[in-house]
Design a protein around this motif. Sequence first.
Motif, PDB file in Angstrom:
ATOM      1  N   GLU A 113     -20.886  32.617  53.883  1.00 21.56           N
ATOM      2  CA  GLU A 113     -21.538  31.717  54.838  1.00 21.56           C
ATOM      3  C   GLU A 113     -21.570  32.304  56.248  1.00 21.56           C
ATOM      4  OE1 GLU A 113     -19.545  27.991  54.596  1.00 21.56           O
ATOM      5  OE2 GLU A 113     -20.187  27.589  52.535  1.00 21.56           O
ATOM      6  N   HIS A 114     -20.695  33.315  56.520  1.00 24.65           N
ATOM      7  CA  HIS A 114     -20.618  33.905  57.855  1.00 24.65           C
ATOM      8  C   HIS A 114     -20.460  35.431  57.746  1.00 24.65           C
ATOM      9  CE1 HIS A 114     -19.055  29.761  58.111  1.00 24.65           C
ATOM     10  NE2 HIS A 114     -19.636  29.723  59.289  1.00 24.65           N
ATOM     11  N   PRO A 115     -21.337  36.125  57.022  1.00 22.34           N
ATOM     12  CA  PRO A 115     -21.106  37.548  56.759  1.00 22.34           C
ATOM     13  C   PRO A 115     -21.105  38.412  58.014  1.00 22.34           C
ATOM     14  CG  PRO A 115     -23.327  36.921  56.118  1.00 22.34           C
ATOM     15  CD  PRO A 115     -22.599  35.648  56.434  1.00 22.34           C
ATOM     16  N   ALA A 116     -21.857  38.036  59.040  1.00 17.60           N
ATOM     17  CA  ALA A 116     -21.930  38.849  60.252  1.00 17.60           C
ATOM     18  C   ALA A 116     -20.715  38.636  61.149  1.00 17.60           C
ATOM     19  CB  ALA A 116     -23.203  38.527  61.028  1.00 17.60           C
ATOM     20  N   ARG A 117     -19.898  37.640  60.840  1.00 13.78           N
ATOM     21  CA  ARG A 117     -18.766  37.312  61.694  1.00 13.78           C
ATOM     22  C   ARG A 117     -17.425  37.691  61.064  1.00 13.78           C
ATOM     23  NH1 ARG A 117     -20.259  33.810  65.968  1.00 13.78           N
ATOM     24  NH2 ARG A 117     -22.471  33.255  65.860  1.00 13.78           N
ATOM     25  N   VAL A 118     -17.472  38.312  59.893  1.00 15.16           N
ATOM     26  CA  VAL A 118     -16.255  38.741  59.211  1.00 15.16           C
ATOM     27  C   VAL A 118     -16.307  40.250  59.046  1.00 15.16           C
ATOM     28  CG1 VAL A 118     -14.838  38.567  57.136  1.00 15.16           C
ATOM     29  CG2 VAL A 118     -16.040  36.547  58.002  1.00 15.16           C
ATOM     30  N   GLU A 119     -15.420  40.943  59.740  1.00 10.20           N
ATOM     31  CA  GLU A 119     -15.343  42.399  59.637  1.00 10.20           C
ATOM     32  C   GLU A 119     -14.678  42.820  58.340  1.00 10.20           C
ATOM     33  OE1 GLU A 119     -13.136  46.152  61.927  1.00 10.20           O
ATOM     34  OE2 GLU A 119     -13.163  44.159  62.812  1.00 10.20           O
ATOM     35  N   GLY A 120     -13.656  42.057  57.928  1.00 11.72           N
ATOM     36  CA  GLY A 120     -12.927  42.440  56.735  1.00 11.72           C
ATOM     37  C   GLY A 120     -11.948  41.363  56.316  1.00 11.72           C
ATOM     38  N   VAL A 121     -11.277  41.637  55.211  1.00 10.87           N
ATOM     39  CA  VAL A 121     -10.239  40.758  54.683  1.00 10.87           C
ATOM     40  C   VAL A 121      -8.987  41.589  54.475  1.00 10.87           C
ATOM     41  CG1 VAL A 121      -9.552  39.232  52.804  1.00 10.87           C
ATOM     42  CG2 VAL A 121     -11.956  39.355  53.473  1.00 10.87           C
ATOM     43  N   LYS A 122      -7.881  41.137  55.036  1.00  9.83           N
ATOM     44  CA  LYS A 122      -6.581  41.757  54.751  1.00  9.83           C
ATOM     45  C   LYS A 122      -5.936  40.950  53.634  1.00  9.83           C
ATOM     46  CE  LYS A 122      -1.890  42.094  56.601  1.00  9.83           C
ATOM     47  NZ  LYS A 122      -1.366  43.016  55.592  1.00  9.83           N
ATOM     48  N   LEU A 123      -5.686  41.606  52.522  1.00  9.17           N
ATOM     49  CA  LEU A 123      -5.130  40.928  51.354  1.00  9.17           C
ATOM     50  C   LEU A 123      -3.694  41.359  51.138  1.00  9.17           C
ATOM     51  CD1 LEU A 123      -6.054  38.942  49.127  1.00  9.17           C
ATOM     52  CD2 LEU A 123      -6.432  40.922  47.665  1.00  9.17           C
ATOM     53  N   SER A 124      -2.791  40.389  51.105  1.00 14.91           N
ATOM     54  CA  SER A 124      -1.361  40.662  50.926  1.00 14.91           C
ATOM     55  C   SER A 124      -0.824  39.811  49.781  1.00 14.91           C
ATOM     56  CB  SER A 124      -0.595  40.359  52.221  1.00 14.91           C
ATOM     57  OG  SER A 124      -1.048  41.158  53.280  1.00 14.91           O
ATOM     58  N   LEU A 125      -1.254  40.132  48.574  1.00 18.64           N
ATOM     59  CA  LEU A 125      -0.813  39.407  47.389  1.00 18.64           C
ATOM     60  C   LEU A 125       0.057  40.264  46.479  1.00 18.64           C
ATOM     61  CD1 LEU A 125      -4.049  37.449  46.327  1.00 18.64           C
ATOM     62  CD2 LEU A 125      -2.186  36.682  47.810  1.00 18.64           C
ATOM     63  N   LEU A 126       0.178  41.553  46.774  1.00 17.15           N
ATOM     64  CA  LEU A 126       0.920  42.506  45.932  1.00 17.15           C
ATOM     65  C   LEU A 126       0.371  42.507  44.504  1.00 17.15           C
ATOM     66  CD1 LEU A 126       4.596  41.874  47.156  1.00 17.15           C
ATOM     67  CD2 LEU A 126       2.863  43.444  48.064  1.00 17.15           C
ATOM     68  N   ASP A 127      -0.944  42.432  44.386  1.00 16.00           N
ATOM     69  CA  ASP A 127      -1.635  42.398  43.093  1.00 16.00           C
ATOM     70  C   ASP A 127      -2.823  43.356  43.201  1.00 16.00           C
ATOM     71  OD1 ASP A 127      -3.294  41.818  40.894  1.00 16.00           O
ATOM     72  OD2 ASP A 127      -2.695  39.710  40.859  1.00 16.00           O
TER      73      ASP A 127
END
Length: 386
Positions: A218-232
Amino acid sequence: MTTLALPRPDGTLEPYRMGPPADLPTRAAPARARRAYAAAHVVADPLADNAPGAPARLDWDATLAFRHRLWSLGLGVADAMDTAQRGTGLDWPATRELVRRTGAEAAACGGALLCGVGTDQLDGPPTHLDQVTRAFEEQLAVVEEAGARAVVMCSRQLAAVARGPEDYQRVYGRLLDQVRQPVVLHWLGEVFDPALRGYWGSTDLDSATRTVLSVIHEHPARVEGVKLSLLDAEREVALRRALPEGVRLLTGDDFHYPELIRGDQLGHSDALLGVFDPLAAVASAALTALDEGDPERFDALLTPTVPLARHLFTAPTPHYKTGVVFLAWLAGHQSHFTMVGGAQSGRSLPHLVRLFTLADRTGLLPDPELAAGRMGRLLALAGVGR
């Protein structure tokens, strides 16, 4: 070679001979093949009343000097995040000052900087979503005014008041509609913070992933990235492949980071890692190898650090910050082993002894005599050898 007596699990002592420090090249320019940030710890003022529940007091010179070290190695700094004891001792007034000071230092030296945006200034549990949104907005304004890019951290307060995925979409949607520049979304798993269980509106990770992707689409131009910390690692790869074009996956997986950063034919993860705080020099050299088209050397440098990382982040995982500061003290990056909130007591002596030997075997201690002397003083304080 430097030798000292270390306690074994059965309580007896045995001599331990330290090895040489790793001979690593240094770099000043950021990596080209990957974006890489080290989540940085803070250095407490050892003479202040940094007791549990007391306001955090920092040694600003040492705290900022450590960030300059990370920049000098070509790494970006991720500040005011979990590694800096957000939610475990670093209160909002100290966080706000940290963001402002680090922002000024980054601007002066051209260092890459991300800063965490949360809601931890709220007193007590919120009663409605608007309180959470306003708290996010207040911290976002501080980070943007400091010239940093924002990492929108998971919120304990939002987890407490949200009733389902729609509430997360509403809060994140309102925030993303007003950001000045693209942000990084942070998904921190409950292994790091049990209060975040069911984040994104579901304890089912497939359902939670759909909500994250919905917010991003819904906001692709406003999200540079995702930091994922699930250890998976498998889940990270799946999310990475599902992201819209141009949105990065920044791994926060402190168990599987070599394989995720190296990647495969379909892509790779960038990095935003707490483990890169103690591993900064090794990480810098490994990233140089990737820049030079030498993935085998990348593996040879970074893969041997995984046993240390797994020990550092062993359960209870939230106490990994104690090990990070302990290693910074052993390596000579600060003069004491004191933490805000009294968090230096978060790990046992056997845990720290094992961490010492793993750091030595990985070549992370640049001055073995200094490290041995400090380890010896810690052991003496615990009554070892007396």
